[in-house]
Design an enzyme around this catalytic site. Structure first.
Site, PDB file in Angstrom:
ATOM      1  N   ASP A 121       0.967  -1.283  -0.083  1.00 12.76           N
ATOM      2  CA  ASP A 121      -0.006  -0.193   0.044  1.00 12.76           C
ATOM      3  C   ASP A 121       0.867   1.327   0.030  1.00 12.76           C
ATOM      4  O   ASP A 121       0.611   2.014  -0.590  1.00 12.76           O
ATOM      5  CB  ASP A 121      -0.789   0.024   1.122  1.00 12.76           C
TER       6      ASP A 121
ATOM      7  N   GLU B 162       2.215  -9.442  11.756  1.00 13.72           N
ATOM      8  CA  GLU B 162       1.705  -9.080  10.046  1.00 13.72           C
ATOM      9  C   GLU B 162       3.062  -8.683   9.534  1.00 13.72           C
ATOM     10  O   GLU B 162       3.282  -9.152   8.354  1.00 13.72           O
ATOM     11  CB  GLU B 162       0.854  -7.801   9.782  1.00 13.72           C
TER      12      GLU B 162
HETATM   13  C1  DGY Z   1      -5.806  -1.974   4.384  1.00 21.17           C
HETATM   14  O1  DGY Z   1      -7.107  -1.578   4.553  1.00 21.17           O
HETATM   15  O2  DGY Z   1      -4.939  -1.657   4.973  1.00 21.17           O
HETATM   16  C2  DGY Z   1      -5.556  -2.855   3.155  1.00 21.17           C
HETATM   17  O3  DGY Z   1      -4.082  -2.991   3.104  1.00 21.17           O
HETATM   18  C3  DGY Z   1      -6.278  -2.201   1.965  1.00 21.17           C
HETATM   19  O4  DGY Z   1      -6.806  -3.424   1.342  1.00 21.17           O
END
Ligand code: DGY
Length: 446
Positions: free
Chosen positions: A183, A413
């Site tokens: 992201d 994560e």
């Molecule tokens: C989040 O919401 O952080 C996700 O990575 C987007 O899908």
């Protein structure tokens, strides 16, 4: 930058057997009946590439459940072949942006509508299905599942090669940073800064209720994530219209490499399952993908980089995705040498490689999501690529470091690449799956 301290090791996890039982527990606990949430609270729905990696974990102790994971993902496939990055199987107000923001439901065949997001995710599914099929103990079940999934996988690949590559030159684009799965990578900084962020409706992020803000994307990025969604929604997610309208149009080296690998893997399945008529189409995609990957080699940086289709320039970053062409296959020997040189430099400065971003870059941030931390699933793909290219020693080093981070800190994560501290969401399903399917085989004595 604040000094991160290594956490107290959860004692029992130093025993690989205990780790394995714990990883199985996490998969079972995060199971919502046919699909697995990445982690409770933070991500309460089904995520596309998460589920694919998670299926590999399920397959180590429950093959039926592994196939279900992929089936439930494809139940959310759109009629045009797109497989969304989130399937909102159930309501949960704890996540933003939820289905009310995306505003569209997909209907597949005679199934009830599944509310989904309107963008896609890295297409790892075909490679995972090939692995599941090749490794299956129950051959009959695997044969039936692969046949059932094949046309759906094919439809998704056709969508990528059509909707996202209208010039048919292999430069398959992503239109939202979330489609890369990485992201807030520095790969997107320049392109994202062009996305207008004014006039947005007020919104409340829910991720910061659960995770320290220092480990998540910043507000200026979230504004633009939302702005892109609204642009796409206004156009009804029409592929042509959103391709034309998006101020963010990147050829992500990660997605391109994953797609090329997946095209090769789906071709293997096509041959094995008797879909010979599709082989010429695969050969066209693979030839184009190889050409496009070649265009992503930046001679000046001595590395593969993502490419901005709007400005016609390379992204100003070397990230862990720069190594994914190893996983795609076909990298020229002279390029391999330069890639390994960079990887070895990163090994020298991080005890828990591979960092998601160049640790020598001033913008490196060892805590913040895709701007430094190490991710087990990316490590898995890089290691597989390294082995394919004959670099088993480095592949083992990455696997061992992933196993060490998990045994030291737990199933997080992502991890601080310097201390191995766990970051982001806890009891994370894909990290547990990567332990089960891969890293545990590289756990060393200490
Ligand atoms: C989040 O919401 O952080 C996700 O990575 C987007 O899908």
């Amino acid at each position: 930058m604040a000094e991160a301290t290594a956490p107290e090791a959860p004692k029992n996890l130093s025993d690989p057997e205990v780790c394995t039982r714990e990883a199985e527990r996490i998969l079972k606990e995060n199971d919502r009946g046919g699909y697995t949430v990445p982690t409770p609270g933070l991500y309460p729905f089904q995520w596309n590439w998460d589920s694919c990696f998670v299926a590999l974990g399920w397959a180590t102790f429950d093959e039926v459940r592994a196939w279900q994971e992929i089936d439930s993902l494809f139940a959310a496939q759109w009629p045009d072949g797109m497989v969304p990055h989130i399937a909102f199987h159930r309501e949960d107000p704890g996540y933003f942006p939820g289905p009310d923001v995306w505003g569209k439901a997909a209907i597949w065949g005679d199934r009830p509508a599944v509310a989904t997001s309107g963008i896609s995710d890295p297409p790892v599914a075909a490679s995972i299905v090939l692995k599941l099929w090749q490794g299956a103990r129950d051959r009959q079940q695997a044969g039936a599942a692969a046949q059932r999934l094949y046309p759906k996988l094919m439809a998704w690949h056709r969508w990528f090669h059509g909707a996202r590559d209208p010039a048919a030159d292999g430069m398959v684009a992503i239109l939202h940073p979330w489609e890369s799965g990485r992201d807030n990578s520095p790969d997107w900084d320049t392109a994202l800064s062009r996305v207008p962020a004014d006039g947005l409706p007020p919104f409340e992020r829910r991720d910061l209720d659960k995770i320290d803000a220092a480990q998540r994307p910043r507000k200026e990025q979230y504004d633009r994530y939302l702005s892109l969604i609204l642009t796409f929604r206004e156009r009804g997610y029409d592929p042509e219209a959103i391709y034309a309208a998006s101020a963010f149009k990147m050829v992500d080296v990660g997605t391109l490499a994953i797609l090329l690998r997946a095209d090769r893997d789906l071709r293997v399945l096509a041959e094995a399952l008797g879909h010979q008529q599709d082989i010429p189409e695969f050969d066209r995609w693979i030839a184009r993908g190889e050409d496009a990957l070649e265009r992503l080699w930046d001679e000046e940086a001595g590395s593969f980089r993502s490419f901005d289709l709007v400005s016609g320039t390379f992204a100003d970053a070397i990230t862990s995705a720069s190594f994914l062409p190893l996983y795609a296959g076909g990298v020229k020997p002279e390029r391999l040498i330069q890639m390994i040189e960079i990887l070895d430099r990163w090994f020298a400065t991080t005890a828990y490689p591979v960092p998601s971003f160049d640790p020598e870059d001033q913008r490196f941030d060892r805590l913040r999501y895709w701007r430094g931390p190490t991710w087990a699933i990316v490590n898995h793909m890089i290691a597989e690529g390294l082995s394919d290219c004959g670099y088993d020693d480095r592949a083992a080093r990455i696997a061992e470091a992933s196993a060490r981070a998990i045994r030291q800190s737990g199933f997080w994560e992502y991890f601080d690449p310097i201390t191995g501290q766990g970051l982001g969401g806890d009891d994370f399903t894909w990290t547990a799956a990567m332990w089960l399917a891969w890293a545990r085989h590289f756990a060393t004595e200490n």
